[in-house]
Design an enzyme around this catalytic site. Structure first.
Site, PDB file in Angstrom:
ATOM      1  N   ASP A  36      -6.810   2.324   7.724  1.00  0.00           N
ATOM      2  CA  ASP A  36      -5.566   3.005   7.335  1.00  0.00           C
ATOM      3  C   ASP A  36      -5.893   4.443   6.911  1.00  0.00           C
ATOM      4  OD1 ASP A  36      -2.845   3.179   6.679  1.00  0.00           O
ATOM      5  OD2 ASP A  36      -3.193   2.514   4.607  1.00  0.00           O
TER       6      ASP A  36
ATOM      7  N   GLY B  51       4.605   4.002   4.351  1.00  0.00           N
ATOM      8  CA  GLY B  51       5.433   4.138   3.147  1.00  0.00           C
ATOM      9  C   GLY B  51       6.637   3.219   3.150  1.00  0.00           C
TER      10      GLY B  51
ATOM     11  N   SER C 274       2.338  -0.944  -1.652  1.00  0.00           N
ATOM     12  CA  SER C 274       2.827  -0.884  -3.039  1.00  0.00           C
ATOM     13  C   SER C 274       3.500  -2.177  -3.490  1.00  0.00           C
ATOM     14  CB  SER C 274       3.807   0.287  -3.197  1.00  0.00           C
ATOM     15  OG  SER C 274       3.144   1.504  -2.963  1.00  0.00           O
TER      16      SER C 274
END
Ligand code: G3H
Ligand code: 13P
Ligand code: ZN
Length: 326
Positions: free
Chosen positions: A83, A225, A270
């Protein structure tokens, strides 16, 4: 089955209107939580490792953990992906060291330099036996993640994508349409409130996604994201001593929509961190005398598993798709 590259997964995902989950891994419990969910849901999966993860856990440990998951889950295809590869050397080390896919992130470079470094990685990866797939990026995500920080984001320019893909030979392209890394993707003042009083962030730029897809028919697009920052876990963190005011993510219905279009890979990190941190915080407050790491990592791993199961079924649409991706 052995680790695979992302080619077949993306072909199937594109054709059948779903996306593959690309989940970041940093330790054993995260690898296990994700892959146990994928095994039970019969879902293909991408396990991705950042530069920071390699620095934290060590390249060899991460490769071996993912290889162990492939042995434990023999019926689902698993990709081991780098990544945000920062340079050619890191990509080469991962290709030589057992990764089946890499991202070279030249998105903060001038266009021509991004093309040059991406092409170099593609030439190396594609000449590797077996073939290693490469993800490139155009446009920058605003965000606050240290290792991939871009303080000012810029949307992908659709007029650049054909030249980039043709000149580099990449297998997939990450684009910027309003997502960003981390748990604070939107400021409360950018949001409106729905009838239940819940903050609703501004919509992603689906117009850019559509324009890119028109220019690159059949070509897999990647969304970084893409955590949704579940408010239950934000509350759990805050209720048990944390301080994460105003953490806001991408609404899941928008990701579901993107997965039906040309977006074949959706990156989530996240949300896993929130599930793990919320669970561990709660455990410590409720069990102040306990100190065996297995006792708090076990529920953390279980909650990661449930979160991933929800993503596979209800957001990405890739549950049950393992067989067609082999
Ligand atoms: O894209 C960023 C990922 O969440 C990885 O984050 O660089 O802190 O490992 P990291
Ligand atoms: P999130 O911070 O939204 O989970 O994004 C992760 C990501 O894009 C990894 O490359
Ligand atoms: Zn990312």
């Amino acid at each position: 089955m052995p680790l695979v590259n992302s080619k077949k997964m993306f072909e199937q995902a594109y054709k059948n209107g779903y996306a593959i989950g690309a989940f970041n891994v940093n330790n054993m419990e995260i690898v296990q939580g994700i892959t146990e969910a994928c095994k039970e849901e019969n879902a293909p999966v991408i396990l991705q490792v950042s530069k920071g993860a390699r620095a934290y856990a060590n390249h060899t440990y991460l490769v071996k953990l993912v290889e162990a998951a492939a042995i434990e889950c023999p019926n689902i295809p698993i990709v081991l992906h780098l990544d945000h590869g920062p340079d050619f050397e890191t990509c080469k080390a991962c290709i030589d060291g057992g990764f089946t896919s890499v991202m070279i992130d030249g998105s903060s470079l001038p266009f021509e330099e991004n093309i040059a470094v991406t092409k170099k990685v593609v030439e190396y990866a594609h000449s590797h036996n077996p073939y290693v797939t490469v993800e490139g990026e155009l446009g920058t995500l605003s965000g606050i993640e240290d290792e991939v920080s871009h303080t000012v984001g810029s949307y992908t320019r659709p007029e650049e994508v054909i030249e980039f893909v043709e000149k580099t030979g990449v297998d997939s392209l990450a684009i910027a349409i309003g997502t960003s890394h981390g748990a604070y993707k939107f400021k409360p003042e950018q949001c409106t409130r729905n009838e239940k009083g819940i903050l609703v962030p501004p919509a992603l730029r689906f117009d850019i996604l559509t324009e890119v897809s028109k220019k690159l028919p059949g070509f897999p697009i990647v969304l970084h994201g893409s955590s949704s920052v579940p408010q239950d876990y934000v509350k759990m963190v805050n209720d048990f001593g944390g301080q994460m005011p105003d953490a806001i993510g991408v609404p899941e219905d928008q990701l579901r929509e993107a997965a039906k279009l040309s977006v074949c890979k959706i990156n989530i990190d996240s949300d896993l961190r929130l599930a793990m941190t919320g669970t561990v915080r709660k455990f410590f407050v409720e069990n102040p005398s306990k100190f065996d790491p297995r006792e708090y990592l076990k529920p953390a791993r279980a909650n990661i598993k449930e979160l991933v199961r929800h993503k596979l079924r209800d957001v990405l649409g890739c549950a049950g798709k393992a067989d067609e991706c082999k």
